[in-house]
Write a protein that holds these residues in place. Sequence first.
Motif, short mmCIF file in Angstrom:
data_model
loop_
_atom_site.label_atom_id
_atom_site.label_comp_id
_atom_site.label_asym_id
_atom_site.label_seq_id
_atom_site.Cartn_x
_atom_site.Cartn_y
_atom_site.Cartn_z
N GLU A 220 0.83 -1.20 0.00
CA GLU A 220 0.00 0.00 0.00
C GLU A 220 0.86 1.26 0.00
O GLU A 220 0.57 2.24 -0.68
CB GLU A 220 -0.94 0.00 1.20
CG GLU A 220 -2.01 -1.08 1.11
CD GLU A 220 -2.77 -1.25 2.41
OE1 GLU A 220 -2.19 -1.01 3.48
OE2 GLU A 220 -3.95 -1.65 2.33
N THR A 221 1.94 1.22 0.77
CA THR A 221 2.87 2.35 0.83
C THR A 221 3.52 2.56 -0.54
O THR A 221 3.60 3.69 -1.02
CB THR A 221 3.94 2.12 1.90
OG1 THR A 221 3.30 1.92 3.16
CG2 THR A 221 4.89 3.31 2.01
N ALA A 222 3.97 1.47 -1.15
CA ALA A 222 4.59 1.56 -2.48
C ALA A 222 3.58 2.07 -3.49
O ALA A 222 3.92 2.90 -4.34
CB ALA A 222 5.14 0.20 -2.89
N GLY A 223 2.35 1.60 -3.41
CA GLY A 223 1.30 2.06 -4.33
C GLY A 223 1.04 3.55 -4.19
O GLY A 223 0.87 4.26 -5.18
N ALA A 224 1.03 4.03 -2.96
CA ALA A 224 0.81 5.46 -2.73
C ALA A 224 1.96 6.27 -3.30
O ALA A 224 1.74 7.34 -3.89
CB ALA A 224 0.66 5.73 -1.23
N ASP B 126 1.55 6.39 -7.02
CA ASP B 126 0.49 7.34 -7.37
C ASP B 126 1.00 8.77 -7.33
O ASP B 126 0.72 9.57 -8.23
CB ASP B 126 -0.71 7.18 -6.43
CG ASP B 126 -1.47 5.88 -6.65
OD1 ASP B 126 -1.26 5.25 -7.70
OD2 ASP B 126 -2.25 5.52 -5.76
N LYS B 127 1.74 9.11 -6.28
CA LYS B 127 2.28 10.46 -6.15
C LYS B 127 3.24 10.76 -7.30
O LYS B 127 3.23 11.86 -7.86
CB LYS B 127 2.99 10.64 -4.81
CG LYS B 127 2.06 10.73 -3.62
CD LYS B 127 2.84 10.87 -2.33
CE LYS B 127 1.92 10.84 -1.13
NZ LYS B 127 2.68 10.92 0.13
N ALA C 19 3.24 9.42 -10.26
CA ALA C 19 2.48 9.54 -11.50
C ALA C 19 1.82 10.91 -11.61
O ALA C 19 1.82 11.53 -12.68
CB ALA C 19 1.43 8.43 -11.59
N VAL C 20 1.29 11.41 -10.52
CA VAL C 20 0.68 12.74 -10.52
C VAL C 20 1.73 13.81 -10.82
O VAL C 20 1.50 14.71 -11.64
CB VAL C 20 -0.03 13.03 -9.16
CG1 VAL C 20 -0.40 14.48 -9.03
CG2 VAL C 20 -1.26 12.14 -9.02
N LYS C 21 2.88 13.69 -10.18
CA LYS C 21 3.95 14.66 -10.39
C LYS C 21 4.44 14.62 -11.84
O LYS C 21 4.67 15.66 -12.45
CB LYS C 21 5.11 14.38 -9.43
CG LYS C 21 6.16 15.45 -9.40
CD LYS C 21 7.17 15.21 -8.31
CE LYS C 21 8.17 16.34 -8.25
NZ LYS C 21 9.14 16.16 -7.18
N ALA C 22 4.58 13.42 -12.38
CA ALA C 22 5.02 13.28 -13.77
C ALA C 22 3.98 13.89 -14.72
O ALA C 22 4.34 14.55 -15.69
CB ALA C 22 5.25 11.81 -14.11
N GLY C 23 2.71 13.67 -14.43
CA GLY C 23 1.65 14.26 -15.24
C GLY C 23 1.69 15.78 -15.22
O GLY C 23 1.50 16.43 -16.25
N GLU C 24 1.94 16.35 -14.06
CA GLU C 24 2.03 17.81 -13.94
C GLU C 24 3.21 18.34 -14.76
O GLU C 24 3.09 19.36 -15.44
CB GLU C 24 2.18 18.21 -12.47
CG GLU C 24 0.92 17.99 -11.65
CD GLU C 24 1.12 18.19 -10.16
OE1 GLU C 24 2.29 18.39 -9.72
OE2 GLU C 24 0.13 18.15 -9.43
N GLN C 25 4.34 17.63 -14.68
CA GLN C 25 5.52 18.05 -15.44
C GLN C 25 5.25 17.96 -16.94
O GLN C 25 5.66 18.84 -17.70
CB GLN C 25 6.73 17.19 -15.06
CG GLN C 25 7.23 17.42 -13.65
CD GLN C 25 7.76 18.83 -13.44
OE1 GLN C 25 8.37 19.42 -14.33
NE2 GLN C 25 7.50 19.39 -12.28
#
Length: 90
Positions: A40-44, A47-48, A50-56
């Motif tokens: 779960e920690t690795a998944g979180a 996710d973070k 992926a969000v950061k990469a999307g923003e970039q």
Amino acid sequence: MNTTNSFRSIAKLLSLACLMAAMAGCQKTDTTAGAEGPAETAGAQIDKAAVKAGEQLNKLAEQAGKGLEKAGEKLQSAAQEAQKSEHQEK
């Protein structure tokens, strides 16, 4: 007892032992409320990331769009200048 029955009994016992081990592995050992497991920690974290990469990527796409817009304006201006020069020569 013959050997076929012995092998069957051993196979049944091994199957039962594997099933019990698998069930024990599925149980949550940490009983504290809200505790996350390593997956779960690795998944979180994924996710973070992926969000950061999307923003970039969005920022880079915006910059590329602005660059293309400027290039288009320069091309249009150059075409207008070439057209003016052509009319003046005639």
